[in-house]
Structures are given as structure tokens and as C-alpha cells.
Write a protein that holds these residues in place. Structure first.
Motif, PDB file in Angstrom:
ATOM      1  N   LEU A  10     -11.223   4.969  14.209  1.00 45.24           N
ATOM      2  CA  LEU A  10     -10.875   4.797  12.800  1.00 45.24           C
ATOM      3  C   LEU A  10     -12.143   4.614  11.964  1.00 45.24           C
ATOM      4  O   LEU A  10     -12.270   5.173  10.869  1.00 45.24           O
ATOM      5  CB  LEU A  10      -9.958   3.577  12.674  1.00 45.24           C
ATOM      6  CG  LEU A  10      -9.314   3.284  11.344  1.00 45.24           C
ATOM      7  CD1 LEU A  10      -8.365   4.406  10.944  1.00 45.24           C
ATOM      8  CD2 LEU A  10      -8.525   1.968  11.430  1.00 45.24           C
ATOM      9  N   ASN A  13     -13.974   8.177  11.852  1.00 46.29           N
ATOM     10  CA  ASN A  13     -13.304   9.323  11.205  1.00 46.29           C
ATOM     11  C   ASN A  13     -12.395   8.953  10.041  1.00 46.29           C
ATOM     12  O   ASN A  13     -11.845   9.838   9.399  1.00 46.29           O
ATOM     13  CB  ASN A  13     -12.455  10.085  12.233  1.00 46.29           C
ATOM     14  CG  ASN A  13     -13.272  10.514  13.444  1.00 46.29           C
ATOM     15  OD1 ASN A  13     -14.474  10.727  13.327  1.00 46.29           O
ATOM     16  ND2 ASN A  13     -12.630  10.619  14.586  1.00 46.29           N
ATOM     17  N   GLY A  14     -12.156   7.674   9.832  1.00 45.94           N
ATOM     18  CA  GLY A  14     -11.186   7.278   8.815  1.00 45.94           C
ATOM     19  C   GLY A  14      -9.755   7.497   9.260  1.00 45.94           C
ATOM     20  O   GLY A  14      -8.805   7.237   8.523  1.00 45.94           O
ATOM     21  N   VAL A 130      -5.522  -0.591   5.967  1.00 46.91           N
ATOM     22  CA  VAL A 130      -5.265   0.395   7.024  1.00 46.91           C
ATOM     23  C   VAL A 130      -3.768   0.669   7.096  1.00 46.91           C
ATOM     24  O   VAL A 130      -2.967  -0.266   7.153  1.00 46.91           O
ATOM     25  CB  VAL A 130      -5.765  -0.117   8.400  1.00 46.91           C
ATOM     26  CG1 VAL A 130      -5.332   0.833   9.522  1.00 46.91           C
ATOM     27  CG2 VAL A 130      -7.278  -0.290   8.406  1.00 46.91           C
ATOM     28  N   ASP A 152      -7.652  16.899   3.455  1.00 49.66           N
ATOM     29  CA  ASP A 152      -9.064  16.655   3.161  1.00 49.66           C
ATOM     30  C   ASP A 152      -9.404  17.635   2.053  1.00 49.66           C
ATOM     31  O   ASP A 152      -9.663  18.801   2.316  1.00 49.66           O
ATOM     32  CB  ASP A 152      -9.920  16.891   4.406  1.00 49.66           C
ATOM     33  CG  ASP A 152     -11.389  16.632   4.127  1.00 49.66           C
ATOM     34  OD1 ASP A 152     -11.707  16.112   3.037  1.00 49.66           O
ATOM     35  OD2 ASP A 152     -12.218  16.976   4.988  1.00 49.66           O
ATOM     36  N   PHE A 169      -4.899   5.184   9.680  1.00 47.31           N
ATOM     37  CA  PHE A 169      -5.905   5.745   8.771  1.00 47.31           C
ATOM     38  C   PHE A 169      -6.220   4.764   7.643  1.00 47.31           C
ATOM     39  O   PHE A 169      -5.455   3.823   7.389  1.00 47.31           O
ATOM     40  CB  PHE A 169      -5.452   7.105   8.213  1.00 47.31           C
ATOM     41  CG  PHE A 169      -4.107   7.129   7.542  1.00 47.31           C
ATOM     42  CD1 PHE A 169      -3.987   6.815   6.194  1.00 47.31           C
ATOM     43  CD2 PHE A 169      -2.953   7.465   8.252  1.00 47.31           C
ATOM     44  CE1 PHE A 169      -2.757   6.851   5.559  1.00 47.31           C
ATOM     45  CE2 PHE A 169      -1.707   7.497   7.627  1.00 47.31           C
ATOM     46  CZ  PHE A 169      -1.603   7.196   6.281  1.00 47.31           C
ATOM     47  N   LEU A 170      -7.347   5.010   6.977  1.00 46.91           N
ATOM     48  CA  LEU A 170      -7.764   4.144   5.873  1.00 46.91           C
ATOM     49  C   LEU A 170      -6.887   4.450   4.661  1.00 46.91           C
ATOM     50  O   LEU A 170      -6.828   5.581   4.183  1.00 46.91           O
ATOM     51  CB  LEU A 170      -9.245   4.362   5.556  1.00 46.91           C
ATOM     52  CG  LEU A 170     -10.202   4.037   6.717  1.00 46.91           C
ATOM     53  CD1 LEU A 170     -11.652   4.314   6.312  1.00 46.91           C
ATOM     54  CD2 LEU A 170     -10.045   2.586   7.176  1.00 46.91           C
ATOM     55  N   ALA A 173      -8.370   6.136   1.452  1.00 48.38           N
ATOM     56  CA  ALA A 173      -9.144   7.377   1.601  1.00 48.38           C
ATOM     57  C   ALA A 173      -8.267   8.595   1.894  1.00 48.38           C
ATOM     58  O   ALA A 173      -8.597   9.706   1.465  1.00 48.38           O
ATOM     59  CB  ALA A 173     -10.164   7.214   2.720  1.00 48.38           C
ATOM     60  N   ILE A 174      -7.178   8.395   2.607  1.00 50.28           N
ATOM     61  CA  ILE A 174      -6.496   9.545   3.198  1.00 50.28           C
ATOM     62  C   ILE A 174      -5.232   9.912   2.421  1.00 50.28           C
ATOM     63  O   ILE A 174      -4.271   9.149   2.359  1.00 50.28           O
ATOM     64  CB  ILE A 174      -6.121   9.258   4.677  1.00 50.28           C
ATOM     65  CG1 ILE A 174      -7.372   8.871   5.488  1.00 50.28           C
ATOM     66  CG2 ILE A 174      -5.389  10.438   5.293  1.00 50.28           C
ATOM     67  CD1 ILE A 174      -8.293  10.003   5.851  1.00 50.28           C
TER      68      ILE A 174
END
Ligand code: OGA
Ligand code: NI
Length: 199
Positions: A10, A13-14, A130, A152, A169-170, A173-174
Motif C-alpha cells: 500500500l 503503490n497506493g 485507507v 489513474d 487503497f489510499l 488518492a484513488i
């Protein structure tokens, strides 16, 4: 994968995808527990927004949820709670994310269900650090759809909601989306948070 390996991936790569996070038995038991509660009317339609702006939009998401409360747990749910405790410890030891609490719910997408492209957290309200999803579909087939689409920018890739798989995942960010599912789709979804619930 160990909790430490999940946290490390995690951090790199996030995002981390961990197949067989649940044992076969725990997967069946949690799926049974979810179906029992859903079929006895204990789920409610998920909404979007918070407080007074909370609304149900059929065009955005179409799932039913049941929030977990630790105080009203059972032996099956406790096994997952314990795994999540270990993961929270690993996150704090390796990534120093300052996770202090967790909230999570069962989710049930009926056939035709989906959840449009979104983020789980925004900089203005960044208490969700998270996100995690644990899929509870013992017999998922590729033609059932219901994939988790991870974006992405303009590119994306898909993850099948195969029973026992964990995706973490964060939250900020995602960007992600649940593609339309042809069959009922079951999961446990949760968030490690910075503050206690309600703070
Ligand atoms: C969510 C979500 C993903 C999934 O509940 O916010 O994006 O695969 N769920 O169920
Ligand atoms: Ni989401």
C-alpha cells in the motif's frame, strides 16, 4: 500476504490487492452472515453526502448496506475484526498514517447494482485514510461483471470481486467505480480513519 506485506505494498503503490485474504471457511461464514441479515430486512439503501445533504441517488449508487458495530458482533464477525486490528497495527507501524479508528459495513449490490466513479475522501474532509473492500462472493464468475475499476487519470484497470480477495487503497488518492453487476454482489467495505467516529 501478512499484514506487514499488505501495508508495505500500500505504501509503495497506493493500492494493494490480496487474494485469499480470508480463509475459505471465513468467506463462507461471512457470506452466510450477510445473506441472513440482508434477507431478514436489516440492510438499508446506501446514501451519498453527509448530514442534512444526505440523499439517495439511484443514478450514483445502488447498493444496500449494514453498518457493523463492535458491541453487537458475533463470532464470525469477530474473526474479521481481529484481522482488521492486525492490519491497523501494521499500517501505523510501517506507514505512520496515524489511523485511530475504523468504520465498516456489509454491502449488497442487487443485480443491476453499481457505484459511479468517485473518491472515498476529499482534502476538505480527510478523515478517511485507507479504504478497504473484502469480497464475499463464494462463486463469482467473470460474466457476472461487478468489477472494481481503478482509475489513474484516463487509464484504468479492473479487479474481479472474487470471494476472499482484499483490496486496500489510499482513500484520497484513488478514484474508483463499481461496474454494473449482473448478479447479487456481496462485500465488506470499510475505512481506517484519523479520528474517532463522530469527532
Ligand atoms: C465504496 C466502494 C467498492 C467495491 O463503497 O465506496 O467504492 O468494490 N466500493 O465495492
Ligand atoms: Ni468507494
Amino acid at each position: 500476504m501478512t499484514p506487514l506485506e499488505i501495508a508495505e505494498q500500500l505504501g509503495r503503490n497506493g493500492l494493494c490487492v490480496c487474494p485469499n485474504y480470508l480463509s475459505g471457511q471465513l468467506l463462507l461464514d461471512l457470506h452466510g452472515d450477510l445473506i441472513q441479515q440482508q434477507s431478514t430486512g436489516q440492510f438499508k439503501r446506501a446514501s451519498i453526502g453527509q448530514g442534512s445533504s444526505k440523499q439517495i441517488f439511484d443514478s450514483v449508487r445502488r447498493d444496500e448496506i449494514f453498518w457493523w458495530e463492535r458491541a453487537s458482533s458475533n463470532s464470525t464477525k469477530n474473526l474479521l475484526w481481529e484481522k482488521l486490528d492486525s492490519l491497523q497495527q501494521a499500517l501505523n507501524r510501517t506507514l505512520f498514517l496515524g489511523v485511530q479508528s475504523f468504520e465498516g459495513h456489509y454491502a449488497y449490490y442487487p443485480a443491476g447494482g453499481f457505484y459511479q466513479r468517485h473518491r472515498d475522501s476529499f482534502p476538505s474532509k480527510n478523515d478517511r485514510i485507507v479504504s478497504l473492500v473484502v469480497y464475499l462472493n463464494p462463486d463469482w464468475k467473470s460474466e457476472d461483471g461487478g468489477r472494481l475499476r481503478i482509475y489513474d487519470k484516463d487509464q484504468f484497470f479492473d479487479i474481479d470481486p472474487v470471494g476472499g480477495t482484499l483490496v486496500a487503497f489510499l482513500s484520497e488518492a484513488i478514484e474508483h467505480e463499481v461496474c454494473p453487476s449482473q448478479s447479487p454482489r456481496c462485500s465488506f467495505t470499510g475505512w481506517f480513519k484519523r479520528a474517532e467516529p463522530g469527532e
